[in-house]
Design an enzyme around this catalytic site. Structure first.
Site, PDB file in Angstrom:
ATOM      1  N   ASP A  93      13.627  42.515  27.262  1.00  0.00           N
ATOM      2  CA  ASP A  93      14.881  41.762  27.211  1.00  0.00           C
ATOM      3  C   ASP A  93      14.848  40.568  28.161  1.00  0.00           C
ATOM      4  OD1 ASP A  93      17.198  41.683  25.643  1.00  0.00           O
ATOM      5  OD2 ASP A  93      18.430  42.249  27.347  1.00  0.00           O
ATOM      6  N   GLU A 256      18.456  43.191  15.971  1.00  0.00           N
ATOM      7  CA  GLU A 256      18.909  43.990  17.118  1.00  0.00           C
ATOM      8  C   GLU A 256      18.390  45.430  16.995  1.00  0.00           C
ATOM      9  OE1 GLU A 256      20.415  43.267  19.952  1.00  0.00           O
ATOM     10  OE2 GLU A 256      20.897  41.182  19.564  1.00  0.00           O
TER      11      GLU A 256
HETATM   12  C1  LIG Z   1      18.156  41.511  22.246  1.00  0.00           C
HETATM   13  C2  LIG Z   1      19.365  41.036  22.952  1.00  0.00           C
HETATM   14  N1  LIG Z   1      20.507  40.840  22.253  1.00  0.00           N
HETATM   15  C3  LIG Z   1      21.616  40.398  22.939  1.00  0.00           C
HETATM   16  C4  LIG Z   1      21.602  40.164  24.269  1.00  0.00           C
HETATM   17  C5  LIG Z   1      22.830  39.728  24.971  1.00  0.00           C
HETATM   18  N2  LIG Z   1      22.730  38.406  25.413  1.00  0.00           N
HETATM   19  C6  LIG Z   1      20.413  40.380  24.921  1.00  0.00           C
HETATM   20  N3  LIG Z   1      20.298  40.206  26.263  1.00  0.00           N
HETATM   21  N4  LIG Z   1      19.280  40.849  24.266  1.00  0.00           N
END
Ligand SMILES: Cc1ncc(CN)c(N)n1
Length: 267
Positions: A93, A256
């Site tokens: 992330d 996601e």
């Molecule tokens: C995969 C993902 N999706 C959403 C977010 C939220 N900004 C994140 N940090 N990472």
């Protein structure tokens, strides 16, 4: 004669309308004397009241649930999480968020060029500003967990998602479509992590700060502001733009799910 349909009618967005009119109205006309124009009125009324995003979340609820109630999230909530999975997610992330910065910058440019409301810029700028703090947080958190971020390579699902972000930076992609994507990206994290800090959750104390980062009320308000912008644009959008935005929403949700799947370690 105007007869209100049951709640199931709201699960259909404008693009299911043709099919819905054929299937539903044929049956309901016979049963309830409902006319085709009544069906249309109902659909338009729901679009005005609830907003397109709400209708689409219902229409694609299985996909939406897959993204917001993923086993990774549920394992945090019930404290069965494997810490190796958490570390994989954290490192991946961090890379995603770095790629998210230029995406948000491109949305600001589109807001400046295409938006019909000057307030959009402030909302997006607020999100952009908080990304600096988010990147610092990832670095601190990675150090706490003994992760060397400079050695982390993006996994395939992450590369695919970053490629989607990059495609959205193209000036040809409409502001309405990117705002739909932007809202969905943030909303999935908000709904997912908020679930981990709700009453009854057993989230381990060392993961609570992570969950609160996206699950907190202020981030929820920010997501609602993004949703309002997306809905305002969708209300005025052409059928073609609506279709593109709906397809984009589904694509974000799928990415996601794939992103969470990476935490299992074998993707
Ligand atoms: C995969 C993902 N999706 C959403 C977010 C939220 N900004 C994140 N940090 N990472």
């Amino acid at each position: 004669m105007f007869i209100r349909l049951g709640p199931s009618s709201s699960f259909l967005g404008v693009h299911g309308l043709g099919f819905w009119l054929k299937a539903t109205c044929r049956v309901e006309l016979a049963l309830l004397y409902k006319t085709k124009s009544d069906c249309k009125k109902e659909e338009v009324r729901e679009r005005m009241e609830a907003g397109m995003s709400e209708l689409w979340m219902k229409k694609h609820r299985l996909l939406y649930q897959a993204a917001t109630r993923h086993p990774f999230i549920l394992s945090i909530r019930d404290a069965t999480i494997n810490i190796a999975s958490f570390k994989t997610w954290l490192a991946q992330d961090y890379l995603f968020v770095r790629a998210f910065v230029p995406f948000v910058a491109s949305v600001i440019i589109k807001a400046w060029k295409e938006s019909d409301e000057s307030g959009d810029m402030e909302v997006i700028l607020g999100g952009m500003a908080s990304l600096e703090d988010e990147i610092s947080w990832f670095k601190r958190e990675a150090a706490n967990w003994g992760i060397s971020l400079s050695e982390v390579l993006p996994q395939q699902a992450n590369k695919n998602y970053c490629r989607l972000l990059e495609s959205l930076m193209n000036p040809d992609v409409e502001y309405t479509v990117v705002m739909t994507a932007f809202w969905a990206i943030e909303a999935v994290y908000q709904e997912s992590f908020a679930h981990c800090i709700e009453e009854g959750s057993k989230t381990p104390p060392e993961l609570k700060e992570t969950c609160a980062r996206w699950g907190n009320q202020a981030f929820g308000n920010y997501c609602q502001s993004l949703q309002k912008i997306a809905d305002r644009r969708l209300q005025k959008a052409s059928d073609e733009e609506l279709k593109k935005a709906e397809v984009m929403l589904m694509s974000v949700l799928e990415h996601e799910v794939e992103f969470w799947n990476m935490s299992r370690g074998n993707v």
